[in-house]
Design a protein around this motif. Structure first.
Motif, mmCIF file in Angstrom:
data_model
loop_
_atom_site.group_PDB
_atom_site.id
_atom_site.type_symbol
_atom_site.label_atom_id
_atom_site.label_comp_id
_atom_site.label_asym_id
_atom_site.label_seq_id
_atom_site.Cartn_x
_atom_site.Cartn_y
_atom_site.Cartn_z
ATOM 1 N N VAL A 67 -6.154 -12.949 0.206
ATOM 2 C CA VAL A 67 -7.095 -11.826 0.222
ATOM 3 C C VAL A 67 -6.763 -10.858 1.352
ATOM 4 C CG1 VAL A 67 -9.510 -11.137 0.537
ATOM 5 C CG2 VAL A 67 -8.938 -13.131 -0.887
ATOM 6 N N HIS A 68 -6.552 -11.412 2.544
ATOM 7 C CA HIS A 68 -6.261 -10.554 3.696
ATOM 8 C C HIS A 68 -4.913 -9.847 3.522
ATOM 9 C CE1 HIS A 68 -6.477 -9.017 7.740
ATOM 10 N NE2 HIS A 68 -5.299 -9.550 8.032
ATOM 11 N N LYS A 69 -3.941 -10.537 2.957
ATOM 12 C CA LYS A 69 -2.619 -9.938 2.742
ATOM 13 C C LYS A 69 -2.702 -8.765 1.764
ATOM 14 C CE LYS A 69 -0.287 -14.342 3.618
ATOM 15 N NZ LYS A 69 0.464 -15.467 3.023
ATOM 16 N N ILE A 70 -3.492 -8.924 0.714
ATOM 17 C CA ILE A 70 -3.656 -7.833 -0.248
ATOM 18 C C ILE A 70 -4.428 -6.685 0.388
ATOM 19 C CG2 ILE A 70 -4.616 -7.165 -2.494
ATOM 20 C CD1 ILE A 70 -4.274 -10.112 -3.343
ATOM 21 N N TYR A 71 -5.425 -7.031 1.196
ATOM 22 C CA TYR A 71 -6.214 -6.007 1.888
ATOM 23 C C TYR A 71 -5.322 -5.163 2.796
ATOM 24 C CZ TYR A 71 -9.307 -3.972 5.416
ATOM 25 O OH TYR A 71 -9.931 -3.109 6.278
ATOM 26 N N GLN A 72 -4.421 -5.795 3.528
ATOM 27 C CA GLN A 72 -3.492 -5.063 4.392
ATOM 28 C C GLN A 72 -2.602 -4.135 3.575
ATOM 29 O OE1 GLN A 72 -1.753 -8.506 6.483
ATOM 30 N NE2 GLN A 72 -2.613 -7.671 8.394
ATOM 31 N N MET A 73 -2.165 -4.600 2.417
ATOM 32 C CA MET A 73 -1.329 -3.783 1.540
ATOM 33 C C MET A 73 -2.100 -2.556 1.056
ATOM 34 S SD MET A 73 0.410 -4.858 -2.097
ATOM 35 C CE MET A 73 1.426 -6.094 -1.303
ATOM 36 N N ILE A 74 -3.354 -2.753 0.686
ATOM 37 C CA ILE A 74 -4.186 -1.646 0.222
ATOM 38 C C ILE A 74 -4.388 -0.625 1.333
ATOM 39 C CG2 ILE A 74 -6.503 -1.009 -0.581
ATOM 40 C CD1 ILE A 74 -6.565 -3.785 -1.981
ATOM 41 N N GLU A 75 -4.662 -1.103 2.531
ATOM 42 C CA GLU A 75 -4.871 -0.211 3.667
ATOM 43 C C GLU A 75 -3.609 0.573 3.994
ATOM 44 O OE1 GLU A 75 -7.875 0.088 6.054
ATOM 45 O OE2 GLU A 75 -8.436 -0.165 3.951
ATOM 46 N N HIS A 76 -2.472 -0.095 3.898
ATOM 47 C CA HIS A 76 -1.192 0.531 4.268
ATOM 48 C C HIS A 76 -0.712 1.508 3.205
ATOM 49 C CE1 HIS A 76 3.280 0.659 4.663
ATOM 50 N NE2 HIS A 76 2.961 0.846 5.928
ATOM 51 N N GLU A 77 -0.872 1.143 1.910
ATOM 52 C CA GLU A 77 -0.284 1.948 0.841
ATOM 53 C C GLU A 77 -1.283 2.898 0.184
ATOM 54 O OE1 GLU A 77 2.009 -0.391 -1.892
ATOM 55 O OE2 GLU A 77 2.881 -1.620 -0.303
ATOM 56 N N GLY A 78 -2.575 2.726 0.443
ATOM 57 C CA GLY A 78 -3.571 3.683 -0.015
ATOM 58 C C GLY A 78 -3.797 3.747 -1.509
#
Length: 375
Positions: A67-78
């Protein structure tokens, strides 16, 4: 518009085919990426289709570190939209939604969520419950057939949050398959199928697929029709049960379990009549795959199948579970071979007009735009 799709990666049925057909066309309309949680055939097929995909492995179904890994991806890639497919992705999506703000979460309902795990008791109790809990947290829902809309509404979902998107097939893609004899002689002796009409059913061996209905119908048909055999392609927990049925009816030289079929077009090329005998379906891809080879189809009256098959016009329909009606429909075709060809051509024409992957992708894009406007 940037869309992130989440899916288990272990999918073998309609959800897998849906997302590959959808994203292969949708990638021309939006910037998309697929995340799955395991390596396997799904990952390989998506990669080979030229679709952007990554794996964030889970140690188990309840490993929430992803979950946290996907969240970081969403934050980074928008990303603008998070789009989930299937129970495992829905479960992850429920936790991810708590961390991600102001981004719409969508889930596609590919099947009746009360029947997804019915063959394994503990999965039926635990996973079905967790999936329904997860579903209620989503903002919007996509139903792959009109028949599922009422099911989604039963969760307390307003109809304005539900969109209809029929499964679509890429009829333009090149289809490869083995020669009929090459394929069939791998499983049965040539003398058993030569000069015979072949009736086939390609599906996972689960209760919901109604393969007991198929075998019961075969038992009636073979009594007056020596020149027909029945093939079942697929694997699953009902293999032993189905083989026992075949043994009890003494159909060992008329009904054959072929096991897992890697390339569905090998199977469809080899048969004359395609049968869907399911107790429940939304919109089975096996019909569309078979229509690509202009195969005639008889189906139980399930889900949105009647939106494609018009009984007596381009195929046959029968009431769910009614093996006697199925046997009569098969016999009608056996007694009128020209109808097999005619139905196959007509069904293929309608499928290409209304159920193409291009139409599916365009509709999905319009759904995304409507959701973004709502937000």
């Amino acid at each position: 518009m940037k869309v992130l799709h989440l899916i288990s990666g272990g999918d073998t049925g309609g959800a897998k085919t849906h997302i590959i057909n959808l994203c292969s066309k949708l990638k021309n309309l939006v910037k998309l990426k697929i995340i799955c949680f395991m390596y396997g055939p799904f990952y390989d097929e998506v990669k080979n289709a030229g679709i952007d995909i990554d794996v964030i492995p889970q140690r188990s179904r309840f490993d929430l570190s992803v979950v946290h890994k996907i969240y970081q991806m969403i934050e980074h890639e928008g990303y603008d939209i998070i789009h989930c497919h299937g129970a495992r992705a829905n479960f992850i999506g429920m936790f991810l939604k708590r961390k991600v703000k102001n981004i719409p979460f969508i889930t596609t309902i590919h099947s009746d969520f009360d029947l997804d795990f019915q063959d394994v008791f503990y999965k039926r109790i635990i996973f079905s419950y967790l999936n329904k809990v997860s579903l209620k947290r989503f903002d919007y829902f996509i139903s792959v057939g009109s028949a599922l809309i009422s099911k989604i509404k039963s969760l307390g979902i307003d109809e304005e949050r539900i969109f209809l998107l029929y499964n679509g097939f890429d009829f333009a893609k090149e289809i490869s398959f083995e020669e009929k004899d090459t394929f069939l002689t791998r499983y049965i002796d040539k003398s058993l199928y030569q000069s015979k009409t072949i009736v086939g059913n390609l599906s996972r061996l689960y209760k919901v697929k109604g393969l007991d209905v198929f075998i019961k119908a075969a038992n009636l048909v073979v009594k007056d029709n020596p020149n027909v055999i029945f093939l079942i392609g697929g694997s699953g927990p009902q293999k032993e049960f189905l083989q026992n049925m075949i043994n009890e009816f003494k159909l060992n030289d008329r009904v054959f379990l072929l096991g897992n079929i890697k390339n569905p077009y090998d199977f469809f090329n080899a048969i004359d009549i395609n049968v869907i005998s399911s107790y429940s379906e939304t919109f089975p891809y096996s019909i569309l795959e078979a229509t690509a080879l202009e195969k005639c189809c008889i189906s139980s009256k399930v889900g949105s199948v009647p939106d494609l098959i018009e009984d007596g016009e381009n195929g046959f329909l029968f009431e769910v579970g009614d093996y006697k009606e199925l046997s009569k429909k098969i016999e009608t075709l056996l007694n009128n071979k020209e109808l097999i060809t005619t139905f196959g051509i007509r069904l293929s024409q309608k499928a290409k007009e209304k159920f193409s992957a291009e139409n599916m992708a365009k509709t999905q894009f319009e759904i995304y735009k409507k959701i973004m406007q709502k937000r």
